[in-house]
Design a protein around this motif. Structure first.
Motif, PDB file in Angstrom:
ATOM      1  N   PRO A   1      30.766  18.116  -2.826  1.00 45.15           N
ATOM      2  CA  PRO A   1      30.531  19.553  -3.018  1.00 45.15           C
ATOM      3  C   PRO A   1      31.818  20.295  -3.334  1.00 45.15           C
ATOM      4  O   PRO A   1      32.828  20.139  -2.653  1.00 45.15           O
ATOM      5  N   GLY A   2      31.768  21.082  -4.392  1.00 46.72           N
ATOM      6  CA  GLY A   2      32.940  21.857  -4.784  1.00 46.72           C
ATOM      7  C   GLY A   2      34.059  21.037  -5.387  1.00 46.72           C
ATOM      8  O   GLY A   2      35.129  21.578  -5.700  1.00 46.72           O
TER       9      GLY A   2
ATOM     10  N   LYS B   1      26.257  22.783 -14.313  1.00 44.53           N
ATOM     11  CA  LYS B   1      25.892  21.866 -13.247  1.00 44.53           C
ATOM     12  C   LYS B   1      24.997  22.552 -12.237  1.00 44.53           C
ATOM     13  O   LYS B   1      24.886  23.777 -12.202  1.00 44.53           O
ATOM     14  N   LEU B   2      24.362  21.745 -11.411  1.00 45.45           N
ATOM     15  CA  LEU B   2      23.619  22.228 -10.258  1.00 45.45           C
ATOM     16  C   LEU B   2      24.495  21.985  -9.039  1.00 45.45           C
ATOM     17  O   LEU B   2      24.893  20.851  -8.779  1.00 45.45           O
ATOM     18  N   ASP B   3      24.793  23.036  -8.304  1.00 44.89           N
ATOM     19  CA  ASP B   3      25.695  22.876  -7.160  1.00 44.89           C
ATOM     20  C   ASP B   3      25.116  21.921  -6.126  1.00 44.89           C
ATOM     21  O   ASP B   3      25.840  21.091  -5.564  1.00 44.89           O
ATOM     22  N   HIS B   4      23.807  22.047  -5.870  1.00 50.00           N
ATOM     23  CA  HIS B   4      23.156  21.181  -4.884  1.00 50.00           C
ATOM     24  C   HIS B   4      21.697  20.968  -5.290  1.00 50.00           C
ATOM     25  O   HIS B   4      21.042  21.894  -5.771  1.00 50.00           O
ATOM     26  N   VAL B   5      21.220  19.769  -5.062  1.00 43.63           N
ATOM     27  CA  VAL B   5      19.802  19.462  -5.185  1.00 43.63           C
ATOM     28  C   VAL B   5      19.368  18.945  -3.819  1.00 43.63           C
ATOM     29  O   VAL B   5      19.940  17.982  -3.304  1.00 43.63           O
TER      30      VAL B   5
ATOM     31  N   VAL C   1      20.435  15.101  -0.119  1.00 44.49           N
ATOM     32  CA  VAL C   1      21.150  16.149  -0.851  1.00 44.49           C
ATOM     33  C   VAL C   1      22.101  15.516  -1.865  1.00 44.49           C
ATOM     34  O   VAL C   1      22.818  14.563  -1.539  1.00 44.49           O
ATOM     35  N   TRP C   2      22.097  16.080  -3.076  1.00 41.79           N
ATOM     36  CA  TRP C   2      23.046  15.681  -4.106  1.00 41.79           C
ATOM     37  C   TRP C   2      23.901  16.904  -4.462  1.00 41.79           C
ATOM     38  O   TRP C   2      23.372  18.001  -4.662  1.00 41.79           O
ATOM     39  N   HIS C   3      25.214  16.727  -4.553  1.00 42.66           N
ATOM     40  CA  HIS C   3      26.126  17.829  -4.854  1.00 42.66           C
ATOM     41  C   HIS C   3      26.790  17.625  -6.216  1.00 42.66           C
ATOM     42  O   HIS C   3      27.038  16.499  -6.634  1.00 42.66           O
ATOM     43  N   ASP C   4      27.131  18.754  -6.864  1.00 41.58           N
ATOM     44  CA  ASP C   4      27.821  18.713  -8.159  1.00 41.58           C
ATOM     45  C   ASP C   4      27.076  17.829  -9.160  1.00 41.58           C
ATOM     46  O   ASP C   4      27.628  16.887  -9.730  1.00 41.58           O
TER      47      ASP C   4
END
Length: 309
Positions: free
Chosen positions: A105-106, A183-187, A169-172
């Motif tokens: 993340p980030g 991008k999607l920050d979080h799924v 959870v998937w990040h970036d």
């Protein structure tokens, strides 16, 4: 609010110089209260900012603490196993099951921020601390926005990580392989559905109008972009999102949970960070729960499709 790289300082909110005398500071506070009070036509969000600014610098002790500066964490969120994480002797280990998490993340914004900060400082100049508050406050808005977004994504990651083992959870997540910013920050996948999250910090109050965000720091159409990216991933993975959620700092929204209805067929909500767990556990209005074999199938499809920026 005031610990955001984008936010105005307490002195800026009070419209007074940082070296103002105590008497001048008090007069400025009273003036700003009158200017922003809702009963006299002022803005309620700004009125709250003025009160919080006074809390930070209204007494000698508080002002001394504030003037020493507020740092911005140099440490990104890590999902290393607890056994590999240093802790002081005697600190209890958190043994609660956590959500399955993938990606950093980030991470992309952190790297971009450091690259831009080195370029801004200049070649040949040592960059001892890229997160020093004094340095961050003087940096161009583009750099401060990059850091603010990274910190926002990391804050959301901490929350969704605590949802428990029923969530993944998937990040970036890359929405366009040719554009890392798309991008999607979080799924987030859980029993309440599948959601795409945008973690933002615009540095000030945000409102909604006709299904979109508006505010001094808002650029473009964040909700429309989020919906488009979620739909693109849904097509690629052959899954259905239950909705999209914009996560904002608590101080920047009037309502903790504001559901905006559907945008291009997807339910949309703007949520204060502290209310995010509640929303993800219960789901959005109109979203369909996912359970049993379907949950496993959706997770498998996403795992096979998702790529990270």
């Amino acid at each position: 609010m005031f610990d955001s790289p984008l936010s105005a300082s307490a002195y800026e909110v009070l419209a007074v110089a940082p070296d103002a005398s105590d008497d001048d500071l008090r007069r400025a506070y009273r003036l700003r209260l009158r200017q922003t009070h809702p009963d006299t036509g002022g803005d309620a969000a700004l009125f709250v900012q003025v009160q919080r600014a006074w809390d930070l610098v209204g007494t000698a002790d508080a002002r001394a603490v504030y003037d020493r500066g507020h740092g911005f964490s140099a440490e990104p969120v890590s999902f290393a196993p607890e056994s590999a994480t240093w802790r002081p002797p005697g600190r209890p280990v958190d043994t609660r099951p956590r959500a399955r998490s993938f990606g950093q993340p980030g991470g992309w914004r952190r790297e971009r921020y450091l690259t831009l900060m080195r370029e801004w400082v200049g070649r040949g100049v040592a960059l001892e601390d890229a997160y020093d508050p004094a340095l961050v406050r003087t940096a161009p808005r583009e750099l401060r926005r990059m850091l603010a977004d990274a910190l926002a994504e990391e804050a959301t990651a901490r929350i969704v990580g605590d949802l428990g083992m029923g969530f993944t959870v998937w990040h970036d997540v890359a929405a366009d392989p040719h554009d890392p910013e798309a991008k999607l920050d979080h799924v987030v996948l859980g029993p309440s559905g599948l959601y795409a999250l945008l973690s933002e910090d615009f540095g000030g109050p945000v409102r909604t109008r006709r299904g979109e965000l508006i505010g001094e720091g808002v650029v473009g159409a964040p909700v429309a972009q989020l919906v488009a990216r979620a739909r693109a991933l849904a097509r690629a993975a052959r899954v259905k999102f239950g909705g999209v959620i914009v996560v904002l700092p608590d101080d920047d929204v009037i309502l903790a949970i504001e559901e905006l209805g559907k945008v291009r067929g997807l339910p949309v909500a703007v949520v204060a960070r502290s209310a995010l767990s509640t929303v993800l556990r219960r789901g959005l209005s109109g979203a369909r729960d996912i359970g049993g074999n379907e949950l496993f199938d959706v997770r498998t499809r996403l795992q096979q499709t998702i790529r990270f920026v």
